[in-house]
Design a protein around this motif. Structure first.
Motif, PDB file in Angstrom:
ATOM      1  N   LYS A 103      25.205 -12.310  36.786  1.00  0.00           N
ATOM      2  CA  LYS A 103      24.085 -11.604  36.741  1.00  0.00           C
ATOM      3  C   LYS A 103      24.148 -10.110  36.756  1.00  0.00           C
ATOM      4  N   GLU A 106      25.164  -9.059  33.431  1.00  0.00           N
ATOM      5  CA  GLU A 106      24.050  -8.922  32.502  1.00  0.00           C
ATOM      6  C   GLU A 106      23.078  -7.499  32.825  1.00  0.00           C
ATOM      7  N   TRP A 107      22.745  -7.271  34.169  1.00  0.00           N
ATOM      8  CA  TRP A 107      21.921  -6.319  34.321  1.00  0.00           C
ATOM      9  C   TRP A 107      22.468  -4.784  33.920  1.00  0.00           C
ATOM     10  N   ASN A 108      23.876  -4.771  34.110  1.00  0.00           N
ATOM     11  CA  ASN A 108      24.643  -3.419  33.797  1.00  0.00           C
ATOM     12  C   ASN A 108      24.810  -3.248  32.409  1.00  0.00           C
ATOM     13  N   ALA A 109      24.887  -4.216  31.779  1.00  0.00           N
ATOM     14  CA  ALA A 109      25.098  -4.015  30.130  1.00  0.00           C
ATOM     15  C   ALA A 109      23.639  -3.472  29.552  1.00  0.00           C
ATOM     16  N   GLU A 110      22.539  -3.981  30.345  1.00  0.00           N
ATOM     17  CA  GLU A 110      21.181  -3.553  29.650  1.00  0.00           C
ATOM     18  C   GLU A 110      20.708  -2.396  30.148  1.00  0.00           C
ATOM     19  N   HIS A 111      21.361  -1.930  31.218  1.00  0.00           N
ATOM     20  CA  HIS A 111      20.747  -0.962  32.124  1.00  0.00           C
ATOM     21  C   HIS A 111      21.772   0.302  32.296  1.00  0.00           C
ATOM     22  N   PRO A 112      22.475   0.964  31.294  1.00  0.00           N
ATOM     23  CA  PRO A 112      23.478   1.807  31.434  1.00  0.00           C
ATOM     24  C   PRO A 112      23.063   3.120  32.560  1.00  0.00           C
ATOM     25  N   GLN A 138      23.360   1.562  37.134  1.00  0.00           N
ATOM     26  CA  GLN A 138      24.224   0.425  37.243  1.00  0.00           C
ATOM     27  C   GLN A 138      24.125  -0.065  38.664  1.00  0.00           C
ATOM     28  N   TRP A 188      13.653  -7.703  38.796  1.00  0.00           N
ATOM     29  CA  TRP A 188      14.346  -8.279  37.815  1.00  0.00           C
ATOM     30  C   TRP A 188      15.092  -9.472  38.589  1.00  0.00           C
ATOM     31  N   ASN A 196      15.909 -15.951  37.467  1.00  0.00           N
ATOM     32  CA  ASN A 196      17.114 -15.598  38.142  1.00  0.00           C
ATOM     33  C   ASN A 196      16.804 -16.503  39.682  1.00  0.00           C
TER      34      ASN A 196
END
Length: 458
Positions: free
Chosen positions: A71, A74-80, A83, A351, A357
């Motif tokens: 998870k 997933e979050w970090n890939a979508e929210h550069p 982090q 989120w 989630n």
């Protein structure tokens, strides 16, 4: 407002006291799961020119550690730009997490987000250790969580913590043994939330099933937080909670006649040898008792290991009121006073606590979901029928959070001591003395009041 309680070693006790009831962060008996992994972190990298949020949480079983890795990636890939990294803190010595938080409070070095157990939310909030998060959850969101989840995370009208899962307690019964003793098992199986077993019916079953080899019931989860956690609904069902609704006094509550009568009923079970004052390990699973007030986590244990036919029915109710009440409570996420990006933390929690989630987290940790819509997700299919569905029904309709007061830790430890004394006296004398019960509960009310008046009264 009077000066808040100084943070010291007692804070670790405050946080640790509730672990027995909710089983650390894994939801089973205190001490965690045999498949726990060692301390580690789930990270998705750092942000170039952005900011980073940190999360602290006790280490959990492998399935949950894997969930966090997936998870957060997933979050970090979508929210550069924002982090998130998590530090999973090993609780092998039972106090590592609590001690780490205590040290961070005194040094103003808390993470942005930390997980706290339900009964401690009021303490953290009253002492300014966590901040309100109400604005980050809409009315629609709030209505989708079980009322008990919102209640346990609320202090002074503000939401301070939110959790993905819940816990509960119900009455387990050994069908094979009950039938041998002439108990109408079919009647128990047909009970509903509106028609649960009463105390007198449970006592009658316990009497029929008590022999040299068996006790009729199991009512003592442990001699710590398990006592208020598992047994408080009996007191509420009989007409009085432990503490006033505003959390300011226990006088005329925990030591009321209604609470004395409730404690007397429990002590009678011990005095009559229908229940053990010091139950053996896994008393119900090992075939040593006929019925058990057991946690929602016991379902999975019994499914895997029980060698007899068993069932689960609703938490018993007082004969005088017939009011259905059941235990609840679990770990929740809160934003700390040291967070420098509260808006970002709020966005992340929105989120994190989404329906999907919550559903996948609850399935991974094998606990009931706190969000109602999560049960429409395929991950929660096991909760559609059987014992798990009964637990969900209780949580959504009769769950009653433990007292929401900053003096809860003082109350809990003194109440556990009082009930242990009452039960021990009943076991040794095989009689129950109401005046002794009254004196013990008076002492609980007094200890609570002294702490509340010293640190929190206006």
């Amino acid at each position: 407002m009077k000066m808040k309680k100084l943070v010291s070693v007692s804070l670790a006790t405050t946080m640790a006291l509730s672990l027995a009831a909710c089983g650390g962060s894994s939801g089973g008996p205190a001490g965690g799961s045999s498949d726990q992994v060692s301390a580690g972190s789930a990270e998705g990298g750092s942000a170039e020119g952005g900011s980073t949020l940190t999360i602290w949480q006790p280490t959990d079983k492998a399935s949950i550690e894997a969930w966090w890795v997936e998870k957060l990636a997933e979050w970090n890939a979508e929210h550069p730009e924002l982090q998130v990294k998590r530090e999973a803190i090993d609780r092998s010595d039972s106090y590592a997490y609590e001690n780490k938080v205590t040290t961070a409070v005194t040094s103003n070095d808390l993470p942005d987000i930390l997980f706290v157990d339900g009964p401690t939310v009021s303490y953290y909030a009253a002492n300014g250790i966590i901040v309100p998060i109400t604005e980050y959850f809409s009315e629609e969101d709030m209505a989708d969580f079980t009322p008990s989840t919102i209640a346990q995370g609320t202090y002074d009208g503000q939401l301070y913590a939110i959790g993905a899962t819940e816990s509960s307690v119900a009455l387990y019964y050994n069908k094979d043994y009950l039938r041998e003793c002439g108990v109408d098992v079919e009647d128990i199986e047909q009970r509903t939330l509106d028609n649960p077993l009463t105390w007198s019916e449970l006592a009658e079953i316990a009497e029929k099933c008590t022999t040299d080899s068996y006790v009729g019931t199991h009512v003592i989860m442990d001699h710590g937080e398990g006592l208020p956690y598992a047994l408080e609904p009996l007191f509420v069902s009989n007409g009085k909670d432990f503490v006033s609704e505003d959390g300011t006094t226990a006088e005329s509550y925990v030591n009321s006649q209604e609470c004395v009568d409730t404690a007397k009923w429990l002590a009678d079970l011990i005095a009559n040898k229908y229940a053990n004052v010091d139950p053996i390990t896994d008393e119900f699973l090992n075939g040593a008792c006929a019925t058990m007030l057991g946690g929602s986590w016991d379902i999975a244990i019994l499914e895997e290991s029980a060698t007899f036919d068993w069932g689960v029915t609703y938490y018993p109710v007082s004969d005088s009121t017939k009011k259905a009440v059941s235990p609840c409570g679990d770990w929740s996420a809160a934003v700390s006073k040291n967070c420098t990006n509260v808006a970002g933390a709020g966005e992340f929690l929105q989120w994190l606590m989404s329906t999907e989630n919550v559903a996948t987290y609850a399935a991974a940790i094998a606990k009931p979901a706190a969000r109602l819509s999560a049960y429409d997700h395929e991950a929660m299919a096991d909760y559609k029928e059987g014992p798990r569905a009964l637990i969900v029904e209780q949580l959504q309709n009769t769950a009653s959070p433990r007292p929401r007061t900053p003096s809860y830790s003082v109350f809990s430890s003194r109440f556990a001591e009082a009930l242990t004394n009452i039960f021990s006296d009943a076991a040794s004398t095989q009689t129950v003395d109401p005046s002794y019960i009254q004196s013990e509960l008076d002492a609980v009310a007094s200890a609570f009041q002294e702490d509340y008046d010293m640190y929190y009264a206006q």
